[in-house]
Design a protein around this motif. Structure first.
Motif, PDB file in Angstrom:
ATOM      1  N   ILE A   1      16.032 -12.405  32.813  1.00  0.00           N
ATOM      2  CA  ILE A   1      17.479 -12.281  32.656  1.00  0.00           C
ATOM      3  C   ILE A   1      18.136 -12.788  33.941  1.00  0.00           C
ATOM      4  O   ILE A   1      17.874 -12.260  35.030  1.00  0.00           O
ATOM      5  CB  ILE A   1      17.918 -10.823  32.424  1.00  0.00           C
ATOM      6  CG1 ILE A   1      17.080 -10.159  31.346  1.00  0.00           C
ATOM      7  CG2 ILE A   1      19.396 -10.777  32.038  1.00  0.00           C
ATOM      8  CD1 ILE A   1      17.434  -8.690  31.153  1.00  0.00           C
ATOM      9  N   GLN A   2      18.967 -13.800  33.800  1.00  0.00           N
ATOM     10  CA  GLN A   2      19.697 -14.290  34.962  1.00  0.00           C
ATOM     11  C   GLN A   2      20.757 -13.277  35.356  1.00  0.00           C
ATOM     12  O   GLN A   2      21.201 -12.477  34.540  1.00  0.00           O
ATOM     13  CB  GLN A   2      20.362 -15.633  34.633  1.00  0.00           C
ATOM     14  CG  GLN A   2      19.423 -16.704  34.114  1.00  0.00           C
ATOM     15  CD  GLN A   2      18.508 -17.267  35.168  1.00  0.00           C
ATOM     16  OE1 GLN A   2      18.533 -16.858  36.313  1.00  0.00           O
ATOM     17  NE2 GLN A   2      17.666 -18.222  34.782  1.00  0.00           N
ATOM     18  N   SER A   3      21.201 -13.349  36.599  1.00  0.00           N
ATOM     19  CA  SER A   3      22.164 -12.364  37.094  1.00  0.00           C
ATOM     20  C   SER A   3      23.480 -12.400  36.332  1.00  0.00           C
ATOM     21  O   SER A   3      24.196 -11.401  36.263  1.00  0.00           O
ATOM     22  CB  SER A   3      22.428 -12.583  38.579  1.00  0.00           C
ATOM     23  OG  SER A   3      23.006 -13.847  38.787  1.00  0.00           O
ATOM     24  N   SER A   4      23.785 -13.545  35.729  1.00  0.00           N
ATOM     25  CA  SER A   4      25.047 -13.687  34.993  1.00  0.00           C
ATOM     26  C   SER A   4      24.945 -13.208  33.545  1.00  0.00           C
ATOM     27  O   SER A   4      25.951 -13.164  32.832  1.00  0.00           O
ATOM     28  CB  SER A   4      25.492 -15.152  35.001  1.00  0.00           C
ATOM     29  OG  SER A   4      24.484 -15.962  34.424  1.00  0.00           O
ATOM     30  N   GLN A   5      23.741 -12.864  33.115  1.00  0.00           N
ATOM     31  CA  GLN A   5      23.535 -12.448  31.727  1.00  0.00           C
ATOM     32  C   GLN A   5      23.510 -10.930  31.611  1.00  0.00           C
ATOM     33  O   GLN A   5      23.198 -10.221  32.575  1.00  0.00           O
ATOM     34  CB  GLN A   5      22.205 -13.022  31.196  1.00  0.00           C
ATOM     35  CG  GLN A   5      22.182 -14.542  31.135  1.00  0.00           C
ATOM     36  CD  GLN A   5      20.823 -15.067  30.716  1.00  0.00           C
ATOM     37  OE1 GLN A   5      19.786 -14.596  31.184  1.00  0.00           O
ATOM     38  NE2 GLN A   5      20.830 -16.060  29.837  1.00  0.00           N
TER      39      GLN A   5
ATOM     40  N   LYS B   1      23.942  -4.981  36.375  1.00  0.00           N
ATOM     41  CA  LYS B   1      23.807  -5.145  37.822  1.00  0.00           C
ATOM     42  C   LYS B   1      24.571  -4.086  38.587  1.00  0.00           C
ATOM     43  O   LYS B   1      24.106  -3.592  39.615  1.00  0.00           O
ATOM     44  CB  LYS B   1      24.310  -6.531  38.235  1.00  0.00           C
ATOM     45  CG  LYS B   1      23.312  -7.621  38.059  1.00  0.00           C
ATOM     46  CD  LYS B   1      23.624  -8.827  38.929  1.00  0.00           C
ATOM     47  CE  LYS B   1      25.067  -9.206  38.971  1.00  0.00           C
ATOM     48  NZ  LYS B   1      25.341 -10.333  39.869  1.00  0.00           N
ATOM     49  N   SER B   2      25.751  -3.743  38.100  1.00  0.00           N
ATOM     50  CA  SER B   2      26.601  -2.809  38.854  1.00  0.00           C
ATOM     51  C   SER B   2      25.938  -1.454  39.027  1.00  0.00           C
ATOM     52  O   SER B   2      26.120  -0.790  40.054  1.00  0.00           O
ATOM     53  CB  SER B   2      27.960  -2.662  38.171  1.00  0.00           C
ATOM     54  OG  SER B   2      27.793  -2.145  36.862  1.00  0.00           O
ATOM     55  N   SER B   3      25.187  -1.044  38.014  1.00  0.00           N
ATOM     56  CA  SER B   3      24.504   0.251  38.116  1.00  0.00           C
ATOM     57  C   SER B   3      23.056   0.104  38.568  1.00  0.00           C
ATOM     58  O   SER B   3      22.363   1.100  38.756  1.00  0.00           O
ATOM     59  CB  SER B   3      24.550   0.987  36.780  1.00  0.00           C
ATOM     60  OG  SER B   3      23.800   0.286  35.805  1.00  0.00           O
TER      61      SER B   3
END
Lengths: 114, 111
Positions: free
Chosen positions: B50-54, B68-70
């Motif tokens: 999973i890319q960071s933008s997905q 990502k935020s959590s």
């Protein structure tokens, strides 16, 4: 493609001997990684090459460990002299590109130092 | 320093039940997150990246989400089969091709 190829699959050696592990990355991949897996510490990155140049060797535990990548299709990890605490499974992995790319792992070399 | 945790360390479910595997990481500045499968005595097989933008990625019965935020990712395996028995590892790339691995979740699917 045959994937990442490591040799030997198993190695048993006596303490103090030199050990050389070998890796052939996937053709066309330009990044190569050596990892070590133990029960106590899990998977740890030892060293990372990009375009045959060592980029990060901060995970190499001691001066007894050295790694080389003389060309795009071959890398070695050498331990000299070996110690019982080096016993682990050593994995080689390769990927294409730099950053945000999928890593492909070899089958590993199980090293036992007695 | 990035730390990756997988809980539980082991999981046993009856065949047909859905599997939910958790992965948490401390630094949200990542390039991507990758899920691997490891069979005893074998190497690692990449399952999903999973890319960071997905937010999620799917392949067959597998679905992986990323928040990502959590600092969390979850791997879902639908309708588990005995052949799904293995150790599942998540790894975070936070420095451009430098993977930090979790300790893994050992899964047993009972027939």
């Amino acid at each position: 493609d045959a994937g990442v190829i490591q040799s030997p699959r198993h190695e048993v050696t006596e303490m103090g001997q030199e050990v050389t592990l070998r890796c052939k990355p996937i053709s066309g991949h330009n990044s190569l990684f050596w990892y070590r897996q133990t029960m106590m510490r899990g998977l740890e990155l030892l060293i990372y090459f990009n375009n045959n140049v060592p980029i990060d060797d901060s995970g190499m535990p001691e001066d007894r460990f050295s790694a080389k990548m003389p060309n795009a299709s071959f890398s070695t990890l050498k331990i000299q002299p070996s110690e019982p605490r080096d016993s682990a499974v050593y994995f080689c992995a390769s990927s294409f590109g730099q950053g945000a790319t999928e890593a492909f792992f070899g089958q590993g070399t199980r090293l036992t130092v007695v | 320093k990035q730390e990756v945790t997988q809980i539980p360390a082991a999981l046993s479910v009856p065949e047909g039940e859905n599997l939910v595997l958790n992965c948490s990481f401390t630094d949200s500045a990542i390039y991507n997150l990758q899920w691997f499968r490891q069979d005893p005595g074998k190497g690692l097989t990449s399952l999903l990246l999973i890319q960071s933008s997905q937010r999620e990625q799917t392949s067959g019965r597998l679905n992986a989400s990323l928040d990502k935020s959590s600092g969390r990712s979850t791997l879902y395996i639908a309708a588990s089969q005995p052949g799904d028995s293995a150790t599942y590892l998540c790894a975070v790339d936070a420095a451009g091709n430098k993977l930090t691995f979790g300790g893994g979740t050992r899964v047993l699917v009972k027939p």
